[in-house]
Design a protein around this motif. Structure first.
Motif, mmCIF file in Angstrom:
data_model
loop_
_atom_site.group_PDB
_atom_site.id
_atom_site.type_symbol
_atom_site.label_atom_id
_atom_site.label_comp_id
_atom_site.label_asym_id
_atom_site.label_seq_id
_atom_site.Cartn_x
_atom_site.Cartn_y
_atom_site.Cartn_z
ATOM 1 N N ARG A 6 34.613 41.730 44.641
ATOM 2 C CA ARG A 6 35.914 41.196 44.269
ATOM 3 C C ARG A 6 35.764 40.312 43.041
ATOM 4 O O ARG A 6 34.773 39.614 42.887
ATOM 5 N N GLU A 150 43.747 39.570 42.608
ATOM 6 C CA GLU A 150 43.002 40.798 42.318
ATOM 7 C C GLU A 150 43.931 41.861 41.744
ATOM 8 O O GLU A 150 43.600 42.550 40.769
ATOM 9 N N ARG A 151 45.099 42.000 42.368
ATOM 10 C CA ARG A 151 46.080 42.984 41.870
ATOM 11 C C ARG A 151 46.571 42.594 40.476
ATOM 12 O O ARG A 151 46.741 43.461 39.606
ATOM 13 N N GLU A 154 43.937 43.497 37.916
ATOM 14 C CA GLU A 154 43.857 44.950 37.749
ATOM 15 C C GLU A 154 45.055 45.483 36.974
ATOM 16 O O GLU A 154 44.912 46.299 36.046
ATOM 17 N N GLU A 155 46.239 45.014 37.332
ATOM 18 C CA GLU A 155 47.458 45.491 36.666
ATOM 19 C C GLU A 155 47.523 45.051 35.215
ATOM 20 O O GLU A 155 48.169 45.706 34.389
ATOM 21 N N GLN A 159 38.891 42.942 32.864
ATOM 22 C CA GLN A 159 37.592 43.406 33.353
ATOM 23 C C GLN A 159 36.617 42.237 33.375
ATOM 24 O O GLN A 159 36.529 41.501 32.397
ATOM 25 N N ASP A 171 43.328 43.429 28.415
ATOM 26 C CA ASP A 171 43.765 44.825 28.306
ATOM 27 C C ASP A 171 43.709 45.357 26.888
ATOM 28 O O ASP A 171 43.712 46.571 26.672
#
Length: 215
Positions: A6, A150-151, A154-155, A159, A171
């Protein structure tokens, strides 16, 4: 990434170590070792009798971020194993005490030790469960916030690198170095862009709500 796979950043936001003389020395050392070894065993039994049931009882109810197998083998079976270990340690300790104190006058030292071990274990496991229940709401809230973050990462294409100079990429591929966490935001330095910073804003519960980009 953290050891459990995680993002660490999600948890950071949510959470906001001579011969004769030598022979005499060796003999003395062996005597000290024997005495120390006995004391270590007694101390280990005492610690196990007290802390294993406490940790096991607390672990049953305090809330964990685990899957089905982790819940079965760690939360349930692991906690029960700790409680049983504590019961065995308490029984052995009490049995030894009864044998020494009773000096053969007690007819059923083992049964008394079993009963005493059961009482001691139930007491410490109960205390652990009370502590776990008190901790549970805060832990479950932190787990939920961690999953939300975490979401978010990711969204938003973040990284994590596990590096020191570059800890993240956003991103757009911009290299970032995590600097510090405040109550209301996380601060990054834009690597290769002098004086530039980036921020992730947090709500009052530590949820990530927006990414500023390079500013």
């Amino acid at each position: 990434m953290s050891s459990n796979g995680r993002p660490k950043l999600a948890l950071v936001a949510a959470g906001i170590g001579g011969t004769a003389v030598a022979g005499f020395g060796l003999g003395l050392g062996r005597d000290i070792y024997r005495k120390t070894k006995k004391n270590v065993e007694l101390i280990a039994l005492l610690l196990a009798a007290v802390f294993c049931p406490f940790i096991g009882g607390r672990g049953l109810v305090r809330g964990h971020n685990r899957g089905i197998f982790g819940t079965i083998f760690l939360t349930i079976l692991g906690s029960l194993l700790l409680i049983v270990t504590g019961f065995c340690a308490a029984t052995l300790l009490l049995f030894g005490i009864l044998v020494l104190v009773g000096d053969g006058k007690t007819d059923t030292p083992f049964l008394l030790a079993l009963l005493g071990g059961l009482v001691v274990t139930a007491l410490h496991a109960g205390i652990g469960m009370v502590v776990g229940l008190v901790q549970r709401p805060k832990r479950l809230k932190a787990i939920a916030v961690g999953k939300f973050n975490e979401r978010f990462l990711e969204e938003n294409g973040f990284q994590e690198t596990d590096g020191d100079d570059i800890t993240h990429y956003d991103d757009s591929g911009q290299a970032l170095r995590f600097l510090e966490a405040h109550q209301s935001r996380l601060v990054f330095m834009a690597v290769g862009r002098r004086g530039k910073r980036a921020f992730i804003d947090l709500d009052q519960d530590g949820r990530m709500v927006s990414y500023s980009g390079i500013a």
